[in-house]
Design a protein around this motif. Sequence first.
Motif, mmCIF file in Angstrom:
data_model
loop_
_atom_site.group_PDB
_atom_site.id
_atom_site.type_symbol
_atom_site.label_atom_id
_atom_site.label_comp_id
_atom_site.label_asym_id
_atom_site.label_seq_id
_atom_site.Cartn_x
_atom_site.Cartn_y
_atom_site.Cartn_z
ATOM 1 N N ARG A 285 -28.199 -17.617 -53.084
ATOM 2 C CA ARG A 285 -27.348 -18.581 -52.393
ATOM 3 C C ARG A 285 -27.563 -20.004 -52.943
ATOM 4 N N GLU A 286 -28.801 -20.332 -53.250
ATOM 5 C CA GLU A 286 -29.054 -21.674 -53.811
ATOM 6 C C GLU A 286 -28.442 -21.825 -55.200
ATOM 7 N N ALA A 287 -28.433 -20.732 -55.985
ATOM 8 C CA ALA A 287 -27.859 -20.813 -57.327
ATOM 9 C C ALA A 287 -26.338 -20.832 -57.281
ATOM 10 N N LEU A 288 -25.755 -20.209 -56.275
ATOM 11 C CA LEU A 288 -24.299 -20.139 -56.182
ATOM 12 C C LEU A 288 -23.706 -21.371 -55.488
ATOM 13 N N LEU A 289 -24.490 -22.087 -54.692
ATOM 14 C CA LEU A 289 -23.975 -23.195 -53.899
ATOM 15 C C LEU A 289 -23.294 -24.271 -54.746
ATOM 16 N N PRO A 290 -23.899 -24.783 -55.844
ATOM 17 C CA PRO A 290 -23.218 -25.844 -56.620
ATOM 18 C C PRO A 290 -21.975 -25.365 -57.363
ATOM 19 N N LEU A 291 -21.802 -24.059 -57.494
ATOM 20 C CA LEU A 291 -20.644 -23.527 -58.211
ATOM 21 C C LEU A 291 -19.548 -23.026 -57.281
ATOM 22 N N ALA A 292 -19.766 -23.115 -55.989
ATOM 23 C CA ALA A 292 -18.828 -22.524 -55.037
ATOM 24 C C ALA A 292 -17.460 -23.163 -55.121
ATOM 25 N N GLU A 293 -17.412 -24.503 -55.246
ATOM 26 C CA GLU A 293 -16.135 -25.198 -55.274
ATOM 27 C C GLU A 293 -15.683 -25.555 -56.676
ATOM 28 N N LEU A 294 -16.462 -25.186 -57.665
ATOM 29 C CA LEU A 294 -16.164 -25.581 -59.033
ATOM 30 C C LEU A 294 -15.279 -24.526 -59.694
ATOM 31 N N SER A 295 -14.246 -24.986 -60.367
ATOM 32 C CA SER A 295 -13.360 -24.089 -61.106
ATOM 33 C C SER A 295 -13.807 -24.068 -62.564
ATOM 34 N N ALA B 95 -28.096 -11.811 -48.947
ATOM 35 C CA ALA B 95 -28.972 -12.596 -48.066
ATOM 36 C C ALA B 95 -30.132 -13.237 -48.809
ATOM 37 N N SER B 96 -30.182 -13.026 -50.128
ATOM 38 C CA SER B 96 -31.270 -13.590 -50.924
ATOM 39 C C SER B 96 -31.114 -15.105 -51.037
ATOM 40 N N GLU B 97 -32.192 -15.845 -50.744
ATOM 41 C CA GLU B 97 -32.157 -17.302 -50.811
ATOM 42 C C GLU B 97 -31.961 -17.817 -52.234
ATOM 43 N N PRO B 98 -32.635 -17.257 -53.246
ATOM 44 C CA PRO B 98 -32.401 -17.759 -54.615
ATOM 45 C C PRO B 98 -30.950 -17.600 -55.056
ATOM 46 N N VAL C 265 -30.812 -15.279 -62.086
ATOM 47 C CA VAL C 265 -31.071 -14.671 -60.778
ATOM 48 C C VAL C 265 -30.464 -13.274 -60.706
ATOM 49 N N LEU C 266 -29.238 -13.143 -61.205
ATOM 50 C CA LEU C 266 -28.595 -11.817 -61.196
ATOM 51 C C LEU C 266 -29.366 -10.825 -62.060
ATOM 52 N N GLY C 267 -29.868 -11.306 -63.209
ATOM 53 C CA GLY C 267 -30.644 -10.409 -64.060
ATOM 54 C C GLY C 267 -31.920 -9.935 -63.396
ATOM 55 N N ASP C 268 -32.588 -10.818 -62.688
ATOM 56 C CA ASP C 268 -33.809 -10.421 -61.978
ATOM 57 C C ASP C 268 -33.508 -9.407 -60.878
ATOM 58 N N ILE C 269 -32.386 -9.610 -60.204
ATOM 59 C CA ILE C 269 -32.023 -8.662 -59.138
ATOM 60 C C ILE C 269 -31.721 -7.283 -59.716
ATOM 61 N N LEU C 270 -31.024 -7.246 -60.844
ATOM 62 C CA LEU C 270 -30.717 -5.949 -61.459
ATOM 63 C C LEU C 270 -31.990 -5.209 -61.842
ATOM 64 N N LYS C 271 -32.930 -5.912 -62.437
ATOM 65 C CA LYS C 271 -34.164 -5.246 -62.854
ATOM 66 C C LYS C 271 -35.016 -4.806 -61.681
ATOM 67 N N ALA C 272 -34.973 -5.564 -60.607
ATOM 68 C CA ALA C 272 -35.840 -5.267 -59.474
ATOM 69 C C ALA C 272 -35.249 -4.208 -58.543
ATOM 70 N N ARG C 273 -33.924 -4.169 -58.408
ATOM 71 C CA ARG C 273 -33.341 -3.348 -57.346
ATOM 72 C C ARG C 273 -32.432 -2.229 -57.845
#
Length: 498
Positions: A73-83, A68-71, A125-133
């Motif tokens: 979802r915004e980082a994943l949005l441009p890569l969602a359809e990209l192979s 549910a984190s906004e950062p 973003v993933l690295g920040d989440i790992l360190k924080a949570r």
Amino acid sequence: MFVSRFWYFLLSAAVGLVLAVMYLLQDSMNDGLRKNVDDLVQADFAQVQSSLKLQARGHLDRLSEITASEPLREALLPLAELSVLEPPGTPAAASTTPAETPPAANPAPPTEEQIRRMTGTLRGVLGDILKARFQDLRRPFLLALNRHGEVVAHEGSFPPPEAQGAEFGLYGFPSVRAVLRGYERDDIWLVRIKGKTFMYQVAGRPVVHQGKYLGAVLLGRPIDDEFAQEIREEAGLSAQLFFFAGNTVVAKSVRPPAPAAKDAEPAAPTPEIEPQVIVDTVAREAKDWLAYARQPARPLVDVGNGYRGMFAPLRGEAARGGAGYLVLRPVVAVASPWTVLKEASQQSLAKVPVVTIAAICLGAFLLAMLWIYLERDRPLAFFRKQALVLKGKENERFNAYLFRGKYRQIAVDINAAIDKTVKAVAASTKAAGPDVAQILGPAGSSLKLGSQPIAGFDDEDSAAAKAAEPQAAPSQVDLGILGGPGAPVLAHPPLPTT
């Protein structure tokens, strides 16, 4: 002597009975200890199973905040359809896109530089989440997947060093496909890279943005020795824990868990078993692994020499590759009957009726002494008394009728020996004594009274010489003495007539 011998038999039987009871007690204690170990193994197995489920559920709950984190979802949005596994400008295969969420139009595919920039942002973003949570987790990792199941960014301990720098997709895992369709899933992955086997605990949740599925985020941990030790510490187990996959032991924990209290003594270390023994036991007990995995019951098995354990397949796709876990405990056995006495506690010894046992032993001892006195000591003392009487020459032989039992036969044998000795002494004395010739002188002389030799004292030579000499008329004296014809005849009175 029968009573005393019977008493010896009773004493031997009592000793044998005590030894038999001690061996039975040893066997009974070993059975009890084995049953206790089986109960502990079953409890440990259930505890490990619950701990694995709780960990997976906890990871799913923690992922709900991340997705549910906004950062993110915004980082994943441009890569969602990209192979990312295909060259830029190549449209993604339609077969890998879920039918219920058609991909958005993307008329201008990004360049490689743009893709690296977007994946770098998502990885940060993933690295920040790992360190924080996830500071409390050991070696966690996060994977961000697009709608095709391709890993567009990762941070943490996955992939292993053998696969670093390679791009890969996870759409082949059923749990990943379910997550991309909008489900929550936890799974155990079994990955083999360059001849090495790796095992991971994974939980995944989909990422939704404005009602559309962008992909998924996976949280996982490698199942290694640290993971196994953590499971044991969480459950407070003293049992050993092994994770295996086919013919390989992937992780193990044999160290005892840390004490709960600071002043508590640490648990004693348990003997470590060889990993090959684990593999051999699983191969022996579960020849058809898939059939064993479908069985609801998990039997207790003997592992190696002196161990009891229980094993089961892990949840998820790893079970198809022969992955499972085993809980193991050493069987504590009483080595000998004397160990029962050595290991007895003060409370148990205090309950022993020492006075009663001592009274029984003393009574049995006194009864045995009485029987020995009546059957051995008293007849032997009487025999000694009669021997002293014989020694004092009050009797020349034993009176055998005064004795009973074997002492009568001994007296008869002694009397026979005395008689034989007396005869032997008499015979030897007669053979060694002087003869008549030695007493009377030379052989030519003879003892005579008057002109006649004394009867019985003439030898053969004297008789022959006398026969050769002329016979002289016997004198009146000789006739008178020897009773010859010249001797006076005594006249007898006439017999009375009737």
